[in-house]
Design a protein around this motif. Structure first.
Motif, PDB file in Angstrom:
ATOM      1  N   VAL A  12      11.792   3.189   0.107  1.00 63.10           N
ATOM      2  CA  VAL A  12      12.029   1.855  -0.457  1.00 63.10           C
ATOM      3  C   VAL A  12      13.519   1.534  -0.428  1.00 63.10           C
ATOM      4  O   VAL A  12      13.925   0.415  -0.085  1.00 63.10           O
ATOM      5  CB  VAL A  12      11.479   1.774  -1.901  1.00 63.10           C
ATOM      6  N   GLY A  13      14.340   2.504  -0.735  1.00 59.38           N
ATOM      7  CA  GLY A  13      15.782   2.288  -0.770  1.00 59.38           C
ATOM      8  C   GLY A  13      16.392   2.012   0.588  1.00 59.38           C
ATOM      9  O   GLY A  13      17.495   1.444   0.681  1.00 59.38           O
ATOM     10  N   ILE A  26       5.002  -2.346   0.998  1.00 59.69           N
ATOM     11  CA  ILE A  26       5.040  -1.841   2.372  1.00 59.69           C
ATOM     12  C   ILE A  26       5.025  -0.320   2.387  1.00 59.69           C
ATOM     13  O   ILE A  26       4.275   0.306   3.148  1.00 59.69           O
ATOM     14  CB  ILE A  26       6.292  -2.393   3.094  1.00 59.69           C
ATOM     15  N   VAL A  27       5.823   0.295   1.531  1.00 54.95           N
ATOM     16  CA  VAL A  27       5.897   1.757   1.532  1.00 54.95           C
ATOM     17  C   VAL A  27       4.594   2.367   1.017  1.00 54.95           C
ATOM     18  O   VAL A  27       4.146   3.408   1.513  1.00 54.95           O
ATOM     19  CB  VAL A  27       7.113   2.240   0.722  1.00 54.95           C
ATOM     20  N   VAL A  70       4.484  -4.629   9.056  1.00 60.78           N
ATOM     21  CA  VAL A  70       3.964  -3.295   8.758  1.00 60.78           C
ATOM     22  C   VAL A  70       2.569  -3.102   9.343  1.00 60.78           C
ATOM     23  O   VAL A  70       2.180  -2.000   9.719  1.00 60.78           O
ATOM     24  CB  VAL A  70       3.974  -3.039   7.229  1.00 60.78           C
ATOM     25  N   GLN A  71       1.824  -4.206   9.473  1.00 58.08           N
ATOM     26  CA  GLN A  71       0.477  -4.100  10.058  1.00 58.08           C
ATOM     27  C   GLN A  71       0.526  -3.625  11.501  1.00 58.08           C
ATOM     28  O   GLN A  71      -0.389  -2.964  11.971  1.00 58.08           O
ATOM     29  CB  GLN A  71      -0.246  -5.449   9.966  1.00 58.08           C
ATOM     30  N   HIS A  72       1.606  -3.957  12.230  1.00 55.35           N
ATOM     31  CA  HIS A  72       1.743  -3.469  13.596  1.00 55.35           C
ATOM     32  C   HIS A  72       2.070  -1.983  13.609  1.00 55.35           C
ATOM     33  O   HIS A  72       1.671  -1.263  14.529  1.00 55.35           O
ATOM     34  CB  HIS A  72       2.827  -4.250  14.335  1.00 55.35           C
ATOM     35  N   LEU A  73       2.780  -1.517  12.598  1.00 56.58           N
ATOM     36  CA  LEU A  73       3.122  -0.101  12.530  1.00 56.58           C
ATOM     37  C   LEU A  73       1.888   0.764  12.275  1.00 56.58           C
ATOM     38  O   LEU A  73       1.743   1.847  12.838  1.00 56.58           O
ATOM     39  CB  LEU A  73       4.158   0.154  11.433  1.00 56.58           C
ATOM     40  N   ILE A  74       1.006   0.267  11.418  1.00 51.45           N
ATOM     41  CA  ILE A  74      -0.184   1.062  11.100  1.00 51.45           C
ATOM     42  C   ILE A  74      -1.394   0.654  11.942  1.00 51.45           C
ATOM     43  O   ILE A  74      -2.387   1.375  11.996  1.00 51.45           O
ATOM     44  CB  ILE A  74      -0.528   1.002   9.591  1.00 51.45           C
TER      45      ILE A  74
END
Length: 281
Positions: A12-13, A26-27, A70-74
């Motif tokens: 997150v940081g 997201i995380v 993030v949906q593309h990452l997962i």
């Protein structure tokens, strides 16, 4: 880092340009997808699992900091409780579109023994597949102009055990059609190019412009085409359901009224914005 909580705080940081609650969400998604860690595991500080092996976190953070969704990452997203595959070839399904599903299911769940349904501009197939699952009496056909989008939609239908007939068709140039439909649904391109500068970079850079944008000189182009098609190919008493640009609610309603539809209603979404039109033939 030995615990889920310490890894969570570190990731997150490292995210830049996100609101705090957005970064946390997201995380949480990343940890659930890659390490099978639930939110409760993170909050409780559960030790990090040794299996499955971790991804390259720095690569993922780098992509997110370039605003890649993030949906593309997962590779997936949830829609109406179902998990859909997504890719840069298709729009990522939005929560607002779930409300369009609810409007249709409310009207047809218990009232019709059979239903011929057409989804125009199917993209990921989220509307067509979900309606095929939620309305077992429906025979569902779905169109898109993009072959790469249709490939994603077919994969989703197969994975989610939904019977949908996918066809490469263009509502702006339909050609010959012999079938008739009881319900037509569409979430067509409705963002004008003049609105592009107000859009989030993760949408503007990574989602297909073909599915997003329409020219400012004719922002209702696709609604006119859907309404014209329905005037000929909807069965008597059939209905069109469309997702719309909040800026053009009354104008979109007028498109259907001018073409002879009745009971044309605008519905608001969860944010109070005019988002859907229903029109009866």
């Amino acid at each position: 880092m030995t615990t889920a909580k310490s890894l969570f705080d570190s990731l997150v940081g490292q995210l830049e340009g996100y609101r705090p609650e957005e970064a946390r969400a997201i995380v949480f998604l990343l940890l659930e997808h890659f390490l099978l860690l639930r939110r409760t595991d993170v909050v409780a500080g559960k030790p990090l699992p040794t299996n499955p092996p971790p991804p390259d976190w720095q690569e993922l953070i780098s992509r997110l900091n370039r605003h890649e969704p993030v949906q593309h990452l997962i590779g997936t997203t949830e829609f109406c409780g179902l998990e859909f595959q997504v890719s840069p070839a298709v729009l990522i399904p939005r929560p607002e579109t779930e409300e369009l599903i609810r409007l249709i299911v409310r009207d047809y769940a218990e009232t019709t023994p059979s239903l011929n349904l057409l989804d125009i501009g199917t993209g990921s197939g989220c509307i067509a597949v979900t309606l095929a699952r939620f309305l077992p009496q429906a025979s569902v056909v779905a169109w898109d102009v993009a072959e790469d989008a249709l490939e994603v939609a077919r994969q989703n239908a197969t994975t989610l055990l939904a019977e949908v007939v996918f066809e490469k068709r263009d509502i702006l140039n339909v050609g010959e059609e012999t079938r008739r439909f009881d319900c037509i649904v569409s979430n067509p391109p409705y963002v004008t190019w003049s609105e592009a500068e107000q859009m989030e970079p993760n949408v503007l850079r990574y989602e297909p412009h073909l599915a997003l944008f329409v020219e400012d000189r004719d922002p209702l182009l696709f609604y006119k085409a859907v309404a014209d098609f329905g005037r000929t190919y909807l069965n008597p008493g059939g209905a069109c359901f469309v997702e719309i640009n909040e800026r053009f609610g009354p104008q979109t309603r007028q498109v259907f009224e001018e073409r002879g539809y009745g009971n044309v209603h605008i519905f608001k979404d969860i944010h109070g914005k005019e988002r859907f039109v229903k029109a009866n033939k």
